[in-house]
Design a protein around this motif. Structure first.
Motif, PDB file in Angstrom:
ATOM      1  N   UNK A 153       0.813  -1.209   0.000  1.00  0.00           N
ATOM      2  CA  UNK A 153       0.000   0.000   0.000  1.00  0.00           C
ATOM      3  C   UNK A 153       0.856   1.272   0.000  1.00  0.00           C
ATOM      4  N   UNK A 154       1.986   1.224   0.692  1.00  0.00           N
ATOM      5  CA  UNK A 154       2.861   2.412   0.737  1.00  0.00           C
ATOM      6  C   UNK A 154       3.377   2.757  -0.656  1.00  0.00           C
ATOM      7  N   UNK A 155       3.783   1.725  -1.401  1.00  0.00           N
ATOM      8  CA  UNK A 155       4.275   1.945  -2.770  1.00  0.00           C
ATOM      9  C   UNK A 155       3.154   2.462  -3.664  1.00  0.00           C
ATOM     10  N   UNK A 156       1.953   1.883  -3.513  1.00  0.00           N
ATOM     11  CA  UNK A 156       0.803   2.313  -4.327  1.00  0.00           C
ATOM     12  C   UNK A 156       0.398   3.747  -3.995  1.00  0.00           C
ATOM     13  N   UNK A 157       0.423   4.095  -2.713  1.00  0.00           N
ATOM     14  CA  UNK A 157       0.075   5.464  -2.287  1.00  0.00           C
ATOM     15  C   UNK A 157       1.077   6.458  -2.855  1.00  0.00           C
ATOM     16  N   UNK A 158       2.363   6.112  -2.766  1.00  0.00           N
ATOM     17  CA  UNK A 158       3.410   6.992  -3.313  1.00  0.00           C
ATOM     18  C   UNK A 158       3.242   7.168  -4.817  1.00  0.00           C
ATOM     19  N   UNK A 159       2.849   6.082  -5.494  1.00  0.00           N
ATOM     20  CA  UNK A 159       2.638   6.153  -6.947  1.00  0.00           C
ATOM     21  C   UNK A 159       1.476   7.067  -7.291  1.00  0.00           C
ATOM     22  N   UNK A 160       0.473   7.099  -6.414  1.00  0.00           N
ATOM     23  CA  UNK A 160      -0.763   7.852  -6.695  1.00  0.00           C
ATOM     24  C   UNK A 160      -0.733   9.301  -6.241  1.00  0.00           C
ATOM     25  N   UNK A 161       0.356   9.739  -5.647  1.00  0.00           N
ATOM     26  CA  UNK A 161       0.426  11.114  -5.130  1.00  0.00           C
ATOM     27  C   UNK A 161      -0.003  12.135  -6.163  1.00  0.00           C
ATOM     28  N   UNK A 162       0.421  11.941  -7.429  1.00  0.00           N
ATOM     29  CA  UNK A 162       0.097  12.897  -8.484  1.00  0.00           C
ATOM     30  C   UNK A 162      -1.225  12.558  -9.161  1.00  0.00           C
ATOM     31  N   UNK A 163      -1.741  11.390  -8.871  1.00  0.00           N
ATOM     32  CA  UNK A 163      -2.950  10.958  -9.555  1.00  0.00           C
ATOM     33  C   UNK A 163      -4.224  11.118  -8.755  1.00  0.00           C
ATOM     34  N   UNK A 164      -4.161  11.810  -7.604  1.00  0.00           N
ATOM     35  CA  UNK A 164      -5.335  12.096  -6.779  1.00  0.00           C
ATOM     36  C   UNK A 164      -6.045  10.828  -6.299  1.00  0.00           C
ATOM     37  N   UNK A 165      -5.361   9.696  -6.260  1.00  0.00           N
ATOM     38  CA  UNK A 165      -5.981   8.451  -5.818  1.00  0.00           C
ATOM     39  C   UNK A 165      -5.364   7.954  -4.514  1.00  0.00           C
ATOM     40  N   UNK A 166      -4.363   8.646  -4.044  1.00  0.00           N
ATOM     41  CA  UNK A 166      -3.616   8.188  -2.873  1.00  0.00           C
ATOM     42  C   UNK A 166      -4.507   8.000  -1.657  1.00  0.00           C
ATOM     43  N   UNK A 173      -6.413   0.563   2.510  1.00  0.00           N
ATOM     44  CA  UNK A 173      -5.460  -0.088   3.406  1.00  0.00           C
ATOM     45  C   UNK A 173      -6.029  -0.191   4.814  1.00  0.00           C
ATOM     46  N   UNK A 174      -6.654   0.896   5.277  1.00  0.00           N
ATOM     47  CA  UNK A 174      -7.257   0.909   6.613  1.00  0.00           C
ATOM     48  C   UNK A 174      -8.370  -0.135   6.697  1.00  0.00           C
ATOM     49  N   UNK A 175      -9.203  -0.184   5.657  1.00  0.00           N
ATOM     50  CA  UNK A 175     -10.321  -1.138   5.626  1.00  0.00           C
ATOM     51  C   UNK A 175      -9.841  -2.590   5.612  1.00  0.00           C
ATOM     52  N   UNK A 176      -8.676  -2.825   5.004  1.00  0.00           N
ATOM     53  CA  UNK A 176      -8.159  -4.195   4.913  1.00  0.00           C
ATOM     54  C   UNK A 176      -7.405  -4.623   6.174  1.00  0.00           C
ATOM     55  N   UNK A 177      -7.381  -3.726   7.163  1.00  0.00           N
ATOM     56  CA  UNK A 177      -6.730  -3.998   8.466  1.00  0.00           C
ATOM     57  C   UNK A 177      -5.222  -4.201   8.365  1.00  0.00           C
TER      58      UNK A 177
END
Length: 424
Positions: A153-166, A173-177
């Motif tokens: 999730x950390x890698x995906x969030x970092x990837x999405x920083x510019x894509x407004x999906x982070x 990630x929170x929902x998946x515990x």
């Protein structure tokens, strides 16, 4: 004396390759595999895996791929270790396309990628700015029932920083515990900074505290930036103080962002306070530091301070941008120093700094106060040359200048331009 001739075989080379791989000597490992090929020794799966792993540790993704393709040509069947090492090599250099190709090879050979393999591929997409492909891999992981973790999730969030999906990924990630880490929070807060969602940024900071995760410089800078974009100078100010209290290292980005937050709200005293802190530190002031501070002083009508700060810039030999020039010229206009303003304008043009409408308005205003109507009209004529648009303010100042000094022909011409501008 008895001479023993050592026989070079696969076992001998395998041991040498393993030693090179553990020592991170990828060049020697690559040379050894080439020597084996020249001596017609069998390059089996173990040899390829060890050499590819050595190249991965050395960040040599091209060599790793070269070896992987050699395996395909020789019909040596790859395994999870082979593919994971090759993908990891691509990840280190952000070679997302090659990483995805390797993932497709795994799919074709019915190999099920592990969490580590997926994480490496997602990270490669993140480094390559391919947030859409990173998210696709996260979805494929879920569909394939491969367990995701904080790294995923950390890698995906970092990837999405510019894509407004982070933030959506963070919520997933929170929902998946999955236990979130500081990297994930930093990515989510950075996304808030880009969109100016200061309230969510502060909420995430509070959540970090609840999870006993210590914020770092990246966390705080992102939160301050979110407050700056949201016009919350007081919160930016407070966060900067919290950084000092918690002994979180501040850098020039921290101070520049806080000064910019103060500038946007016209809080010149706050801007000057943080400017003085930068001066007292070992950090080197840059164009943003000076420009934001000067702009704040202009909004506070502190013209003498603007001119004083300008002299500091000249001594520091810092490159000026349009904001800084405009601030100084506005100060010159207020003080009636039209010659200094004109001199600065010429320096600005020769430095290839774009002169905007606001620049010309300050200049023409300075000429108007000094009764220099001819210079005002000359400046007006230069505006189209540099691509600066005429606006009502520009024409009104020029009109007032010509009217004061009886330049009636120029008044009539300007009135026609005002009418034409209004019709547009």
């Amino acid at each position: 004396m008895v001479h023993h001739q050592l026989e070079l075989n696969t076992i001998t080379f395998g041991a040498a390759l393993s030693a090179c791989e553990k020592a991170g000597e990828w060049e020697k490992a690559f040379q050894l595999s080439a020597t084996m090929e020249r001596n017609n020794l069998e390059l089996g799966l173990t040899i390829f895996n060890t050499t590819i792993s050595a190249c991965e540790k050395g960040g040599e993704w091209q060599k790793a791929l070269q070896l992987f393709r050699a395996m395909l040509r020789r019909q040596v069947e790859s395994d999870m270790i082979t593919c994971s090492a090759a993908i990891s090599a691509c990840e280190k250099c952000g070679e997302w396309a090659s990483a995805l190709w390797l993932m497709s090879v795994m799919s074709q050979t019915r190999m099920k990628p592990s969490t580590i393999t997926y994480n490496a591929a997602i990270s490669a997409c993140e480094k390559g700015g391919e947030w859409g492909k990173a998210l696709h891999l996260v979805r494929v992981m879920a569909q394939s029932e491969v367990e995701s973790n904080a790294i995923t999730f950390s890698a995906a969030i970092s990837a999405c920083e510019r894509g407004q999906k982070a933030l959506q990924v963070f919520d997933a990630m929170v929902e998946s515990s999955v236990q979130s880490n500081r990297i994930a929070f930093n990515g989510a807060i950075s996304s808030c900074a880009k969109s100016g969602e200061w309230e969510r940024a502060l909420q995430l900071l509070a959540e970090m505290a609840q999870k006993k995760l210590e914020p770092d410089k990246i966390t705080c800078n992102a939160a301050i930036s979110a407050c700056e974009k949201g016009g919350q100078w007081q919160m930016a100010f407070q966060l900067s103080r919290v950084m000092a209290e918690r002994q979180v290292e501040s850098d020039l980005i921290t101070f520049n962002t806080t000064i910019s937050a103060c500038e946007k709200c016209g809080e010149w005293e706050g801007a000057l306070h943080f400017f003085s802190l930068v001066e007292q530190s070992s950090m080197e002031l840059d164009t943003i530091t000076f420009s934001a501070t000067m702009s704040a002083l202009v909004k506070g009508c502190k013209w003498q301070m603007v001119l004083k700060l300008f002299s500091v810039i000249v001594q520091a030999k810092t490159e000026l941008d349009a904001i800084a020039y405009n601030a100084v010229m506005s100060a010159c206009e207020t003080n009636g120093e039209w010659e200094n303003a004109l001199q600065l304008f010429n320096v600005m043009v020769h430095s290839n700094v774009d002169a905007k409408t606001i620049t010309f308005n300050a200049m023409i205003g300075a000429c108007e106060k000094a009764g220099r109507w001819e210079e005002a009209l000359q400046l007006l004529g230069r505006m189209p040359e540099v691509g600066a648009e005429l606006d009502i303010t520009t024409l009104s100042i020029a009109l007032s200048t010509c009217e004061k000094f009886g330049a009636w022909n120029q008044v009539l011409q300007l009135l026609r331009e005002v009418v034409s501008l209004n019709q547009e």
